[in-house]
Design a protein around this motif. Sequence first.
Motif, PDB file in Angstrom:
ATOM      1  N   UNK A  69       4.604   2.987  -4.239  1.00 38.39           N
ATOM      2  CA  UNK A  69       4.724   1.528  -4.358  1.00 38.39           C
ATOM      3  C   UNK A  69       4.093   0.835  -3.133  1.00 38.39           C
ATOM      4  N   UNK A  70       4.430   1.337  -1.954  1.00 41.81           N
ATOM      5  CA  UNK A  70       3.864   0.759  -0.724  1.00 41.81           C
ATOM      6  C   UNK A  70       2.343   0.784  -0.757  1.00 41.81           C
ATOM      7  N   UNK A  71       1.770   1.935  -1.090  1.00 43.82           N
ATOM      8  CA  UNK A  71       0.308   2.032  -1.063  1.00 43.82           C
ATOM      9  C   UNK A  71      -0.332   1.220  -2.191  1.00 43.82           C
ATOM     10  N   UNK A  72       0.338   1.108  -3.338  1.00 49.19           N
ATOM     11  CA  UNK A  72      -0.215   0.231  -4.387  1.00 49.19           C
ATOM     12  C   UNK A  72      -0.271  -1.206  -3.883  1.00 49.19           C
ATOM     13  N   UNK A  73       0.809  -1.645  -3.252  1.00 48.35           N
ATOM     14  CA  UNK A  73       0.854  -3.032  -2.768  1.00 48.35           C
ATOM     15  C   UNK A  73      -0.188  -3.267  -1.667  1.00 48.35           C
ATOM     16  N   UNK A  74      -0.345  -2.290  -0.755  1.00 46.37           N
ATOM     17  CA  UNK A  74      -1.341  -2.428   0.303  1.00 46.37           C
ATOM     18  C   UNK A  74      -2.756  -2.468  -0.300  1.00 46.37           C
ATOM     19  N   UNK A  75      -2.984  -1.641  -1.308  1.00 48.49           N
ATOM     20  CA  UNK A  75      -4.309  -1.589  -1.933  1.00 48.49           C
ATOM     21  C   UNK A  75      -4.583  -2.899  -2.672  1.00 48.49           C
ATOM     22  N   UNK A  76      -3.538  -3.462  -3.285  1.00 50.55           N
ATOM     23  CA  UNK A  76      -3.692  -4.794  -3.891  1.00 50.55           C
ATOM     24  C   UNK A  76      -4.169  -5.804  -2.846  1.00 50.55           C
ATOM     25  N   UNK A  77      -3.549  -5.750  -1.673  1.00 51.27           N
ATOM     26  CA  UNK A  77      -3.910  -6.701  -0.610  1.00 51.27           C
ATOM     27  C   UNK A  77      -5.357  -6.487  -0.171  1.00 51.27           C
ATOM     28  N   UNK A  78      -5.777  -5.222  -0.107  1.00 50.33           N
ATOM     29  CA  UNK A  78      -7.167  -4.953   0.281  1.00 50.33           C
ATOM     30  C   UNK A  78      -8.118  -5.486  -0.774  1.00 50.33           C
ATOM     31  N   UNK A  79      -7.727  -5.343  -2.041  1.00 48.71           N
ATOM     32  CA  UNK A  79      -8.511  -5.924  -3.132  1.00 48.71           C
ATOM     33  C   UNK A  79      -8.719  -7.421  -2.935  1.00 48.71           C
ATOM     34  N   UNK A  80      -7.663  -8.097  -2.569  1.00 49.26           N
ATOM     35  CA  UNK A  80      -7.744  -9.544  -2.356  1.00 49.26           C
ATOM     36  C   UNK A  80      -8.700  -9.844  -1.198  1.00 49.26           C
ATOM     37  N   UNK A  81      -8.559  -9.073  -0.101  1.00 46.21           N
ATOM     38  CA  UNK A  81      -9.429  -9.284   1.065  1.00 46.21           C
ATOM     39  C   UNK A  81     -10.892  -9.020   0.703  1.00 46.21           C
ATOM     40  N   UNK A  82     -11.133  -7.977  -0.099  1.00 41.07           N
ATOM     41  CA  UNK A  82     -12.510  -7.658  -0.491  1.00 41.07           C
ATOM     42  C   UNK A  82     -13.068  -8.738  -1.412  1.00 41.07           C
ATOM     43  N   UNK A  83     -12.228  -9.237  -2.335  1.00 40.48           N
ATOM     44  CA  UNK A  83     -12.682 -10.334  -3.210  1.00 40.48           C
ATOM     45  C   UNK A  83     -13.032 -11.562  -2.371  1.00 40.48           C
ATOM     46  N   UNK A  84     -12.195 -11.858  -1.366  1.00 40.09           N
ATOM     47  CA  UNK A  84     -12.477 -13.006  -0.488  1.00 40.09           C
ATOM     48  C   UNK A  84     -13.781 -12.792   0.279  1.00 40.09           C
ATOM     49  N   UNK A  85     -14.007 -11.546   0.704  1.00 41.61           N
ATOM     50  CA  UNK A  85     -15.245 -11.217   1.435  1.00 41.61           C
ATOM     51  C   UNK A  85     -16.460 -11.445   0.532  1.00 41.61           C
TER      52      UNK A  85
END
Lengths: 190, 190
Positions: B123-139
Amino acid sequence: MSYILRQQIEKITPLTDKEFEYIFSHFTTKKFKKHQFVVQEGENVPNDFFILDGCLKSYFTDKNGKEHILAFGMQDWWITDYEAYYNQSKATINIDCIEKSELLCLSFQNREKLCAEMHKIEHFFRKKTNKRNVALQQRILSLLSNNAKEKYDQLLQLYPQLFQKVPKQLIASYLGVTRETLSRLNSPTK
Amino acid sequence: MSYILRQQIEKITPLTDKEFEYIFSHFTTKKFKKHQFVVQEGENVPNDFFILDGCLKSYFTDKNGKEHILAFGMQDWWITDYEAYYNQSKATINIDCIEKSELLCLSFQNREKLCAEMHKIEHFFRKKTNKRNVALQQRILSLLSNNAKEKYDQLLQLYPQLFQKVPKQLIASYLGVTRETLSRLNSPTK
Protein backbone atom coordinates in the motif's frame (compact mmCIF):
# COMPACT_ATOMS: atom_id res chain seq x y z
CA MET A 1 -15.76 -7.53 -23.08
CA SER A 2 -14.85 -7.77 -19.37
CA TYR A 3 -12.40 -10.55 -20.25
CA ILE A 4 -9.98 -7.86 -21.47
CA LEU A 5 -9.72 -6.48 -17.95
CA ARG A 6 -9.45 -9.95 -16.48
CA GLN A 7 -6.66 -10.85 -18.91
CA GLN A 8 -4.73 -7.76 -17.89
CA ILE A 9 -5.08 -8.43 -14.16
CA GLU A 10 -4.19 -12.09 -14.62
CA LYS A 11 -0.96 -11.17 -16.39
CA ILE A 12 0.08 -9.90 -12.95
CA THR A 13 -1.91 -12.04 -10.50
CA PRO A 14 -4.26 -15.05 -10.92
CA LEU A 15 -7.94 -14.66 -9.98
CA THR A 16 -10.81 -17.03 -9.26
CA ASP A 17 -14.11 -16.42 -11.11
CA LYS A 18 -15.62 -15.21 -7.87
CA GLU A 19 -12.78 -12.77 -7.24
CA PHE A 20 -13.04 -11.33 -10.72
CA GLU A 21 -16.84 -10.97 -10.43
CA TYR A 22 -16.37 -9.11 -7.17
CA ILE A 23 -13.72 -6.81 -8.65
CA PHE A 24 -15.78 -6.21 -11.78
CA SER A 25 -18.82 -5.23 -9.70
CA HIS A 26 -16.88 -2.08 -8.72
CA PHE A 27 -16.71 -0.85 -12.32
CA THR A 28 -19.39 0.77 -14.46
CA THR A 29 -19.43 0.63 -18.26
CA LYS A 30 -19.92 3.80 -20.32
CA LYS A 31 -20.05 4.41 -24.04
CA PHE A 32 -18.69 7.64 -25.52
CA LYS A 33 -19.13 9.10 -28.99
CA LYS A 34 -16.34 10.33 -31.22
CA HIS A 35 -15.12 13.76 -29.95
CA GLN A 36 -17.01 13.35 -26.67
CA PHE A 37 -15.21 14.56 -23.53
CA VAL A 38 -14.32 12.04 -20.84
CA VAL A 39 -12.44 14.49 -18.60
CA GLN A 40 -12.78 18.27 -18.82
CA GLU A 41 -10.34 20.89 -17.54
CA GLY A 42 -11.64 22.51 -14.35
CA GLU A 43 -14.03 19.66 -13.53
CA ASN A 44 -13.79 16.89 -10.93
CA VAL A 45 -12.22 13.60 -12.00
CA PRO A 46 -14.07 10.86 -10.13
CA ASN A 47 -12.90 8.00 -12.36
CA ASP A 48 -9.95 6.18 -13.82
CA PHE A 49 -10.86 4.59 -17.19
CA PHE A 50 -9.95 1.18 -18.55
CA ILE A 51 -10.43 1.20 -22.32
CA LEU A 52 -12.48 -1.76 -23.57
CA ASP A 53 -12.63 -0.37 -27.08
CA GLY A 54 -11.81 2.84 -28.94
CA CYS A 55 -9.07 5.45 -28.87
CA LEU A 56 -8.63 8.58 -26.73
CA LYS A 57 -6.24 11.44 -26.19
CA SER A 58 -5.36 13.53 -23.16
CA TYR A 59 -4.08 17.03 -23.81
CA PHE A 60 -3.12 20.26 -22.20
CA THR A 61 -4.17 23.64 -23.59
CA ASP A 62 -1.59 26.38 -23.04
CA LYS A 63 -2.19 30.10 -22.45
CA ASN A 64 -2.17 30.72 -26.23
CA GLY A 65 -4.86 28.10 -26.80
CA LYS A 66 -2.39 25.64 -28.33
CA GLU A 67 -3.09 21.99 -27.54
CA HIS A 68 -0.27 19.67 -26.46
CA ILE A 69 -0.91 15.93 -26.39
CA LEU A 70 0.01 14.35 -23.06
CA ALA A 71 -0.96 10.75 -23.87
CA PHE A 72 -3.02 8.50 -26.09
CA GLY A 73 -5.18 5.61 -24.91
CA MET A 74 -6.22 2.43 -26.72
CA GLN A 75 -7.84 -0.92 -25.91
CA ASP A 76 -6.44 -2.43 -22.73
CA TRP A 77 -4.84 0.88 -21.58
CA TRP A 78 -5.89 3.05 -18.66
CA ILE A 79 -6.39 6.81 -18.96
CA THR A 80 -7.42 9.69 -16.73
CA ASP A 81 -6.00 12.92 -15.31
CA TYR A 82 -3.97 11.13 -12.62
CA GLU A 83 -3.01 14.31 -10.82
CA ALA A 84 -6.68 15.25 -10.35
CA TYR A 85 -7.80 11.65 -9.74
CA TYR A 86 -5.21 10.84 -7.06
CA ASN A 87 -5.44 14.23 -5.36
CA GLN A 88 -9.22 14.49 -5.85
CA SER A 89 -8.65 17.94 -7.33
CA LYS A 90 -9.88 19.66 -10.51
CA ALA A 91 -8.64 18.49 -13.91
CA THR A 92 -5.85 20.48 -15.54
CA ILE A 93 -6.14 18.54 -18.82
CA ASN A 94 -8.86 17.38 -21.19
CA ILE A 95 -9.48 13.84 -22.37
CA ASP A 96 -11.67 13.16 -25.37
CA CYS A 97 -12.44 10.36 -27.80
CA ILE A 98 -10.57 10.13 -31.12
CA GLU A 99 -13.11 7.46 -32.08
CA LYS A 100 -16.23 6.10 -30.32
CA SER A 101 -15.07 4.35 -27.17
CA GLU A 102 -16.34 1.97 -24.52
CA LEU A 103 -14.80 2.48 -21.10
CA LEU A 104 -14.86 0.79 -17.71
CA CYS A 105 -15.00 3.47 -15.02
CA LEU A 106 -13.42 2.91 -11.60
CA SER A 107 -14.08 5.56 -8.97
CA PHE A 108 -11.27 6.57 -6.61
CA GLN A 109 -13.31 5.29 -3.65
CA ASN A 110 -13.84 1.89 -5.28
CA ARG A 111 -10.17 1.62 -6.22
CA GLU A 112 -9.08 2.33 -2.63
CA LYS A 113 -11.75 -0.06 -1.29
CA LEU A 114 -10.61 -2.91 -3.57
CA CYS A 115 -6.94 -2.27 -2.71
CA ALA A 116 -7.68 -2.32 1.02
CA GLU A 117 -9.78 -5.48 0.78
CA MET A 118 -7.59 -7.50 -1.60
CA HIS A 119 -3.81 -7.51 -1.31
CA LYS A 120 -3.55 -8.94 -4.84
CA ILE A 121 -5.44 -5.93 -6.27
CA GLU A 122 -3.17 -3.53 -4.42
CA HIS A 123 -0.31 -5.50 -5.99
CA PHE A 124 -1.90 -5.23 -9.45
CA PHE A 125 -2.36 -1.47 -9.20
CA ARG A 126 1.16 -0.95 -7.81
CA LYS A 127 2.58 -2.85 -10.79
CA LYS A 128 0.40 -0.93 -13.28
CA THR A 129 1.41 2.36 -11.69
CA ASN A 130 5.07 1.34 -11.97
CA LYS A 131 4.51 0.79 -15.68
CA ARG A 132 2.90 4.21 -16.03
CA ASN A 133 5.92 5.70 -14.27
CA VAL A 134 8.16 4.13 -16.87
CA ALA A 135 5.97 5.43 -19.72
CA LEU A 136 5.96 8.93 -18.21
CA GLN A 137 9.76 8.86 -17.75
CA GLN A 138 10.10 7.81 -21.41
CA ARG A 139 7.76 10.65 -22.41
CA ILE A 140 9.90 13.17 -20.51
CA LEU A 141 13.15 11.86 -22.01
CA SER A 142 11.53 12.02 -25.44
CA LEU A 143 10.51 15.65 -24.84
CA LEU A 144 13.99 16.53 -23.58
CA SER A 145 15.61 15.06 -26.67
CA ASN A 146 15.70 17.68 -29.39
CA ASN A 147 15.78 15.26 -32.26
CA ALA A 148 12.39 14.78 -33.96
CA LYS A 149 13.56 11.62 -35.74
CA GLU A 150 14.52 9.98 -32.44
CA LYS A 151 11.19 10.93 -30.86
CA TYR A 152 9.33 9.50 -33.84
CA ASP A 153 11.32 6.25 -33.84
CA GLN A 154 10.87 5.79 -30.10
CA LEU A 155 7.09 6.22 -30.36
CA LEU A 156 6.89 3.84 -33.32
CA GLN A 157 8.93 1.24 -31.50
CA LEU A 158 6.96 1.50 -28.24
CA TYR A 159 3.45 1.75 -29.69
CA PRO A 160 3.33 0.66 -33.36
CA GLN A 161 -0.45 0.19 -33.12
CA LEU A 162 -0.87 3.94 -32.43
CA PHE A 163 0.16 4.70 -36.00
CA GLN A 164 -2.81 2.70 -37.32
CA LYS A 165 -5.33 4.41 -35.09
CA VAL A 166 -4.31 8.01 -34.58
CA PRO A 167 -4.51 10.76 -37.23
CA LYS A 168 -1.11 12.06 -38.36
CA GLN A 169 -1.68 15.59 -37.07
CA LEU A 170 -2.20 14.23 -33.55
CA ILE A 171 1.02 12.19 -33.73
CA ALA A 172 2.75 15.40 -34.85
CA SER A 173 1.24 17.31 -31.91
CA TYR A 174 2.34 14.55 -29.49
CA LEU A 175 5.88 14.77 -30.83
CA GLY A 176 5.85 18.57 -30.81
CA VAL A 177 6.64 18.78 -34.55
CA THR A 178 4.74 20.14 -37.54
CA ARG A 179 2.68 17.91 -39.83
CA GLU A 180 5.29 18.55 -42.57
CA THR A 181 8.19 17.42 -40.38
CA LEU A 182 6.25 14.26 -39.53
CA SER A 183 5.70 13.50 -43.23
CA ARG A 184 9.45 13.77 -43.84
CA LEU A 185 10.20 11.43 -40.89
CA ASN A 186 7.58 9.05 -42.17
CA SER A 187 8.95 8.90 -45.70
CA PRO A 188 10.53 5.59 -46.83
CA THR A 189 13.68 7.40 -48.02
CA LYS A 190 14.56 8.28 -44.42
CA MET B 1 18.49 8.87 10.66
CA SER B 2 16.18 5.91 9.95
CA TYR B 3 13.34 7.86 11.63
CA ILE B 4 13.03 9.92 8.40
CA LEU B 5 12.00 6.79 6.49
CA ARG B 6 9.69 5.70 9.30
CA GLN B 7 8.03 9.13 9.37
CA GLN B 8 7.39 8.91 5.64
CA ILE B 9 5.88 5.43 5.81
CA GLU B 10 3.78 6.35 8.84
CA LYS B 11 2.27 9.31 6.99
CA ILE B 12 0.58 6.60 4.90
CA THR B 13 0.31 3.61 7.23
CA PRO B 14 1.07 3.09 10.96
CA LEU B 15 3.85 0.65 11.94
CA THR B 16 4.87 -1.14 15.12
CA ASP B 17 8.54 -0.90 16.17
CA LYS B 18 8.98 -4.53 15.19
CA GLU B 19 7.48 -3.98 11.74
CA PHE B 20 9.70 -0.99 11.10
CA GLU B 21 12.81 -2.89 12.26
CA TYR B 22 11.94 -5.69 9.89
CA ILE B 23 11.37 -3.31 6.96
CA PHE B 24 14.54 -1.38 7.75
CA SER B 25 16.59 -4.61 7.76
CA HIS B 26 15.97 -4.77 3.98
CA PHE B 27 17.81 -1.49 3.36
CA THR B 28 21.52 -0.77 3.31
CA THR B 29 23.03 2.65 4.04
CA LYS B 30 25.59 4.18 1.69
CA LYS B 31 27.48 7.47 1.76
CA PHE B 32 28.35 9.27 -1.47
CA LYS B 33 30.72 12.16 -2.07
CA LYS B 34 29.87 15.34 -3.96
CA HIS B 35 29.85 14.60 -7.73
CA GLN B 36 29.90 10.82 -7.12
CA PHE B 37 27.70 8.73 -9.43
CA VAL B 38 24.82 6.76 -7.92
CA VAL B 39 23.45 5.45 -11.24
CA GLN B 40 25.43 5.35 -14.47
CA GLU B 41 24.05 5.16 -18.01
CA GLY B 42 24.52 1.67 -19.45
CA GLU B 43 24.89 0.00 -16.04
CA ASN B 44 22.47 -2.15 -14.04
CA VAL B 45 20.22 -0.38 -11.53
CA PRO B 46 19.80 -2.76 -8.61
CA ASN B 47 18.54 -0.13 -6.15
CA ASP B 48 15.95 2.50 -5.46
CA PHE B 49 17.36 5.20 -3.15
CA PHE B 50 15.72 6.95 -0.22
CA ILE B 51 17.62 10.15 0.53
CA LEU B 52 18.52 10.51 4.22
CA ASP B 53 20.64 13.57 3.56
CA GLY B 54 22.09 15.48 0.62
CA CYS B 55 20.96 16.50 -2.83
CA LEU B 56 21.09 14.64 -6.17
CA LYS B 57 20.17 15.09 -9.80
CA SER B 58 19.13 12.63 -12.50
CA TYR B 59 19.85 13.64 -16.07
CA PHE B 60 19.80 12.47 -19.63
CA THR B 61 22.65 13.16 -22.05
CA ASP B 62 21.50 13.67 -25.64
CA LYS B 63 23.35 12.73 -28.85
CA ASN B 64 25.11 16.11 -28.85
CA GLY B 65 26.40 15.60 -25.33
CA LYS B 66 23.97 18.12 -23.87
CA GLU B 67 22.66 17.26 -20.40
CA HIS B 68 18.96 17.56 -19.59
CA ILE B 69 17.86 17.36 -15.97
CA LEU B 70 15.10 14.82 -15.41
CA ALA B 71 14.67 15.27 -11.66
CA PHE B 72 16.26 16.47 -8.45
CA GLY B 73 16.30 14.59 -5.16
CA MET B 74 16.49 15.89 -1.60
CA GLN B 75 16.05 14.60 1.97
CA ASP B 76 13.00 12.36 2.27
CA TRP B 77 12.66 11.89 -1.53
CA TRP B 78 13.27 8.73 -3.53
CA ILE B 79 15.40 8.65 -6.65
CA THR B 80 16.57 6.09 -9.19
CA ASP B 81 16.23 5.30 -12.91
CA TYR B 82 12.75 3.81 -12.52
CA GLU B 83 12.60 2.47 -16.05
CA ALA B 84 15.78 0.43 -15.50
CA TYR B 85 14.91 -0.46 -11.89
CA TYR B 86 11.39 -1.74 -12.61
CA ASN B 87 12.35 -3.49 -15.84
CA GLN B 88 15.71 -4.69 -14.48
CA SER B 89 17.32 -3.24 -17.60
CA LYS B 90 20.33 -0.95 -18.16
CA ALA B 91 20.19 2.70 -17.08
CA THR B 92 19.44 5.31 -19.75
CA ILE B 93 20.15 8.20 -17.38
CA ASN B 94 22.81 9.22 -14.88
CA ILE B 95 22.28 10.15 -11.25
CA ASP B 96 24.97 11.96 -9.30
CA CYS B 97 25.36 13.92 -6.09
CA ILE B 98 25.07 17.72 -6.10
CA GLU B 99 26.39 17.59 -2.53
CA LYS B 100 27.62 14.71 -0.34
CA SER B 101 24.67 12.44 0.30
CA GLU B 102 23.61 9.58 2.54
CA LEU B 103 21.21 7.13 0.95
CA LEU B 104 19.17 4.11 1.96
CA CYS B 105 19.35 1.51 -0.81
CA LEU B 106 16.47 -0.87 -1.47
CA SER B 107 17.08 -3.62 -4.00
CA PHE B 108 14.29 -4.60 -6.40
CA GLN B 109 14.21 -8.09 -4.87
CA ASN B 110 13.83 -6.73 -1.34
CA ARG B 111 11.14 -4.29 -2.43
CA GLU B 112 9.11 -7.09 -4.04
CA LYS B 113 9.70 -9.36 -1.02
CA LEU B 114 8.48 -6.72 1.42
CA CYS B 115 5.45 -5.92 -0.75
CA ALA B 116 4.52 -9.61 -0.97
CA GLU B 117 4.95 -10.19 2.76
CA MET B 118 3.28 -7.02 4.06
CA HIS B 119 0.09 -5.65 2.51
CA LYS B 120 0.70 -2.30 4.24
CA ILE B 121 4.07 -1.93 2.51
CA GLU B 122 2.53 -2.73 -0.87
CA HIS B 123 0.00 0.00 0.00
CA PHE B 124 2.79 2.42 0.94
CA PHE B 125 4.67 1.87 -2.31
CA ARG B 126 1.49 2.11 -4.41
CA LYS B 127 0.71 5.47 -2.81
CA LYS B 128 4.30 6.71 -3.27
CA THR B 129 4.26 5.59 -6.91
CA ASN B 130 0.97 7.44 -7.40
CA LYS B 131 2.67 10.58 -6.11
CA ARG B 132 5.59 10.08 -8.50
CA ASN B 133 3.08 9.72 -11.33
CA VAL B 134 1.62 13.08 -10.41
CA ALA B 135 5.10 14.67 -10.26
CA LEU B 136 6.00 13.19 -13.66
CA GLN B 137 2.72 14.39 -15.18
CA GLN B 138 3.44 17.88 -13.81
CA ARG B 139 6.96 17.69 -15.27
CA ILE B 140 5.54 16.80 -18.70
CA LEU B 141 2.95 19.58 -18.60
CA SER B 142 5.69 21.99 -17.55
CA LEU B 143 7.84 20.88 -20.51
CA LEU B 144 4.89 21.22 -22.91
CA SER B 145 4.18 24.73 -21.70
CA ASN B 146 6.27 27.16 -23.70
CA ASN B 147 6.36 29.87 -21.11
CA ALA B 148 9.60 29.95 -19.09
CA LYS B 149 8.04 32.18 -16.41
CA GLU B 150 5.24 29.66 -15.83
CA LYS B 151 7.70 26.76 -15.59
CA TYR B 152 9.79 28.71 -13.11
CA ASP B 153 6.79 29.69 -10.96
CA GLN B 154 5.47 26.12 -10.96
CA LEU B 155 8.81 24.72 -9.79
CA LEU B 156 9.16 27.40 -7.11
CA GLN B 157 5.65 26.72 -5.86
CA LEU B 158 6.06 22.92 -5.80
CA TYR B 159 9.58 22.72 -4.41
CA PRO B 160 10.67 26.03 -2.82
CA GLN B 161 13.45 24.21 -0.90
CA LEU B 162 15.12 23.28 -4.22
CA PHE B 163 16.04 26.91 -4.77
CA GLN B 164 18.11 26.92 -1.56
CA LYS B 165 19.99 23.74 -2.47
CA VAL B 166 20.51 23.60 -6.20
CA PRO B 167 22.90 25.81 -8.20
CA LYS B 168 21.16 28.25 -10.55
CA GLN B 169 22.61 26.70 -13.72
CA LEU B 170 21.03 23.34 -12.82
CA ILE B 171 17.64 24.96 -12.24
CA ALA B 172 18.05 26.59 -15.67
CA SER B 173 18.90 23.21 -17.22
CA TYR B 174 15.87 21.61 -15.55
CA LEU B 175 13.61 24.33 -16.96
CA GLY B 176 15.28 24.16 -20.37
CA VAL B 177 16.21 27.85 -20.32
CA THR B 178 19.54 29.69 -20.33
CA ARG B 179 21.15 30.95 -17.14
CA GLU B 180 20.43 34.52 -18.35
CA THR B 181 16.73 33.85 -18.82
CA LEU B 182 16.61 32.35 -15.34
CA SER B 183 18.22 35.48 -13.86
CA ARG B 184 15.54 37.62 -15.50
CA LEU B 185 12.75 35.39 -14.14
CA ASN B 186 14.39 35.49 -10.76
CA SER B 187 14.64 39.28 -10.62
CA PRO B 188 12.39 41.08 -8.09
CA THR B 189 11.08 43.41 -10.81
CA LYS B 190 9.32 40.51 -12.52
